[in-house]
Design a protein around this motif. Structure first.
Motif, PDB file in Angstrom:
ATOM      1  N   ILE A 184      16.230  43.806  30.167  1.00  0.00           N
ATOM      2  CA  ILE A 184      16.924  42.837  29.338  1.00  0.00           C
ATOM      3  C   ILE A 184      16.382  42.940  27.915  1.00  0.00           C
ATOM      4  CG2 ILE A 184      17.488  41.239  31.196  1.00  0.00           C
ATOM      5  CD1 ILE A 184      15.101  39.547  30.328  1.00  0.00           C
ATOM      6  N   GLY A 185      17.194  42.598  26.968  1.00  0.00           N
ATOM      7  CA  GLY A 185      16.769  42.656  25.581  1.00  0.00           C
ATOM      8  C   GLY A 185      17.879  42.166  24.678  1.00  0.00           C
ATOM      9  N   GLN A 228      28.506  38.167   5.150  1.00  0.00           N
ATOM     10  CA  GLN A 228      27.813  39.101   6.046  1.00  0.00           C
ATOM     11  C   GLN A 228      26.826  38.298   6.893  1.00  0.00           C
ATOM     12  OE1 GLN A 228      26.018  42.382   4.024  1.00  0.00           O
ATOM     13  NE2 GLN A 228      25.427  43.397   5.902  1.00  0.00           N
ATOM     14  N   ILE A 229      26.902  38.478   8.210  1.00  0.00           N
ATOM     15  CA  ILE A 229      26.053  37.739   9.145  1.00  0.00           C
ATOM     16  C   ILE A 229      25.320  38.724  10.047  1.00  0.00           C
ATOM     17  CG2 ILE A 229      26.064  36.138  11.095  1.00  0.00           C
ATOM     18  CD1 ILE A 229      28.412  34.749   9.836  1.00  0.00           C
ATOM     19  N   ASN A 230      24.016  38.527  10.179  1.00  0.00           N
ATOM     20  CA  ASN A 230      23.208  39.305  11.124  1.00  0.00           C
ATOM     21  C   ASN A 230      22.918  38.414  12.316  1.00  0.00           C
ATOM     22  OD1 ASN A 230      22.986  41.509   9.347  1.00  0.00           O
ATOM     23  ND2 ASN A 230      21.333  40.492   8.267  1.00  0.00           N
ATOM     24  N   LYS A 231      23.156  38.931  13.514  1.00  0.00           N
ATOM     25  CA  LYS A 231      22.859  38.150  14.710  1.00  0.00           C
ATOM     26  C   LYS A 231      22.362  39.058  15.814  1.00  0.00           C
ATOM     27  CE  LYS A 231      27.674  38.037  16.274  1.00  0.00           C
ATOM     28  NZ  LYS A 231      28.776  37.163  16.644  1.00  0.00           N
ATOM     29  N   LYS A 232      21.677  38.445  16.772  1.00  0.00           N
ATOM     30  CA  LYS A 232      21.186  39.191  17.931  1.00  0.00           C
ATOM     31  C   LYS A 232      22.093  38.905  19.122  1.00  0.00           C
ATOM     32  CE  LYS A 232      16.432  39.892  16.827  1.00  0.00           C
ATOM     33  NZ  LYS A 232      15.166  40.170  17.435  1.00  0.00           N
ATOM     34  N   VAL A 233      22.466  39.963  19.805  1.00  0.00           N
ATOM     35  CA  VAL A 233      23.348  39.865  20.964  1.00  0.00           C
ATOM     36  C   VAL A 233      22.543  40.251  22.204  1.00  0.00           C
ATOM     37  CG1 VAL A 233      25.468  40.754  22.007  1.00  0.00           C
ATOM     38  CG2 VAL A 233      25.330  40.471  19.527  1.00  0.00           C
ATOM     39  N   PRO A 234      22.556  39.405  23.259  1.00  0.00           N
ATOM     40  CA  PRO A 234      21.806  39.745  24.465  1.00  0.00           C
ATOM     41  C   PRO A 234      22.415  40.945  25.194  1.00  0.00           C
ATOM     42  CG  PRO A 234      23.048  37.721  24.775  1.00  0.00           C
ATOM     43  CD  PRO A 234      23.231  38.124  23.351  1.00  0.00           C
ATOM     44  N   VAL A 235      21.528  41.749  25.801  1.00  0.00           N
ATOM     45  CA  VAL A 235      21.947  42.962  26.507  1.00  0.00           C
ATOM     46  C   VAL A 235      21.207  43.026  27.838  1.00  0.00           C
ATOM     47  CG1 VAL A 235      21.932  45.484  26.438  1.00  0.00           C
ATOM     48  CG2 VAL A 235      22.311  44.209  24.347  1.00  0.00           C
ATOM     49  N   ILE A 236      21.909  43.425  28.886  1.00  0.00           N
ATOM     50  CA  ILE A 236      21.272  43.713  30.171  1.00  0.00           C
ATOM     51  C   ILE A 236      21.708  45.113  30.589  1.00  0.00           C
ATOM     52  CG2 ILE A 236      23.098  42.603  31.511  1.00  0.00           C
ATOM     53  CD1 ILE A 236      20.884  41.834  33.536  1.00  0.00           C
ATOM     54  N   MET A 237      20.724  45.923  30.977  1.00  0.00           N
ATOM     55  CA  MET A 237      21.009  47.289  31.427  1.00  0.00           C
ATOM     56  C   MET A 237      20.513  47.416  32.864  1.00  0.00           C
ATOM     57  SD  MET A 237      19.961  49.442  28.045  1.00  0.00           S
ATOM     58  CE  MET A 237      18.567  48.399  27.613  1.00  0.00           C
ATOM     59  N   PRO A 243      13.364  57.287  43.125  1.00  0.00           N
ATOM     60  CA  PRO A 243      12.562  56.488  42.198  1.00  0.00           C
ATOM     61  C   PRO A 243      12.556  57.121  40.803  1.00  0.00           C
ATOM     62  CG  PRO A 243      11.342  56.923  44.219  1.00  0.00           C
ATOM     63  CD  PRO A 243      12.589  57.749  44.278  1.00  0.00           C
ATOM     64  N   MET A 244      12.500  56.293  39.786  1.00  0.00           N
ATOM     65  CA  MET A 244      12.454  56.763  38.391  1.00  0.00           C
ATOM     66  C   MET A 244      11.186  56.197  37.755  1.00  0.00           C
ATOM     67  SD  MET A 244      16.479  56.154  37.474  1.00  0.00           S
ATOM     68  CE  MET A 244      16.487  57.031  35.939  1.00  0.00           C
ATOM     69  N   PRO A 245      10.054  56.887  37.919  1.00  0.00           N
ATOM     70  CA  PRO A 245       8.774  56.359  37.432  1.00  0.00           C
ATOM     71  C   PRO A 245       8.761  56.080  35.929  1.00  0.00           C
ATOM     72  CG  PRO A 245       8.459  58.453  38.592  1.00  0.00           C
ATOM     73  CD  PRO A 245       9.918  58.180  38.560  1.00  0.00           C
ATOM     74  N   GLU A 246       9.578  56.804  35.163  1.00  0.00           N
ATOM     75  CA  GLU A 246       9.598  56.584  33.716  1.00  0.00           C
ATOM     76  C   GLU A 246      10.148  55.204  33.349  1.00  0.00           C
ATOM     77  OE1 GLU A 246      13.445  58.728  34.787  1.00  0.00           O
ATOM     78  OE2 GLU A 246      11.356  58.951  35.333  1.00  0.00           O
ATOM     79  N   LEU A 247      10.857  54.549  34.274  1.00  0.00           N
ATOM     80  CA  LEU A 247      11.398  53.220  34.007  1.00  0.00           C
ATOM     81  C   LEU A 247      10.517  52.095  34.550  1.00  0.00           C
ATOM     82  CD1 LEU A 247      15.210  53.760  34.695  1.00  0.00           C
ATOM     83  CD2 LEU A 247      14.065  53.540  32.490  1.00  0.00           C
ATOM     84  N   ASP A 248       9.522  52.427  35.362  1.00  0.00           N
ATOM     85  CA  ASP A 248       8.682  51.390  35.976  1.00  0.00           C
ATOM     86  C   ASP A 248       7.994  50.491  34.950  1.00  0.00           C
ATOM     87  OD1 ASP A 248       9.132  51.597  38.693  1.00  0.00           O
ATOM     88  OD2 ASP A 248       7.617  53.164  38.968  1.00  0.00           O
ATOM     89  N   ALA A 249       7.474  51.057  33.879  1.00  0.00           N
ATOM     90  CA  ALA A 249       6.711  50.278  32.903  1.00  0.00           C
ATOM     91  C   ALA A 249       7.602  49.406  32.018  1.00  0.00           C
ATOM     92  CB  ALA A 249       5.882  51.215  32.027  1.00  0.00           C
ATOM     93  N   ILE A 250       8.869  49.744  31.885  1.00  0.00           N
ATOM     94  CA  ILE A 250       9.727  49.016  30.960  1.00  0.00           C
ATOM     95  C   ILE A 250      10.863  48.261  31.643  1.00  0.00           C
ATOM     96  CG2 ILE A 250       9.212  50.515  29.000  1.00  0.00           C
ATOM     97  CD1 ILE A 250      11.819  52.009  29.559  1.00  0.00           C
ATOM     98  N   SER A 251      10.881  48.235  32.969  1.00  0.00           N
ATOM     99  CA  SER A 251      11.988  47.622  33.697  1.00  0.00           C
ATOM    100  C   SER A 251      11.479  46.833  34.893  1.00  0.00           C
ATOM    101  CB  SER A 251      12.949  48.693  34.235  1.00  0.00           C
ATOM    102  OG  SER A 251      13.401  49.526  33.223  1.00  0.00           O
TER     103      SER A 251
END
Length: 74
Positions: A16-17, A37-46, A53-61
């Protein structure tokens, strides 16, 4: 839904981010108005689904292991 159809054989990695988005509005009829002009943050879920298994994603997911087919049997 896809994960359930695969009967517990998939690893799920969830992140999430947010992303920054810039929106700009220009006047269409009254040229005396300023552009806005407006700057805003939009939530994202991936969500990543993988048979292996995907060990490269373990630390960030978040990681959910496969459940196995036994929970789908009557």
């Amino acid at each position: 839904m896809i994960k359930r159809k695969m009967q517990g054989t998939l690893h799920q990695y969830t992140q999430i981010g947010s992303v920054s988005v810039t929106e700009q509005w220009d006047p269409t009829t009254d040229q005396e108005l300023d552009s806005v002009q407006i700057n805003k943050k939009v939530p994202v879920i991936m969500i990543y689904l993988s048979f292996d298994p995907m060990p490269e994603l373990d630390a960030i997911s978040g990681h959910q292991l496969p459940t196995g087919p036994d929970i789908y049997e009557s």
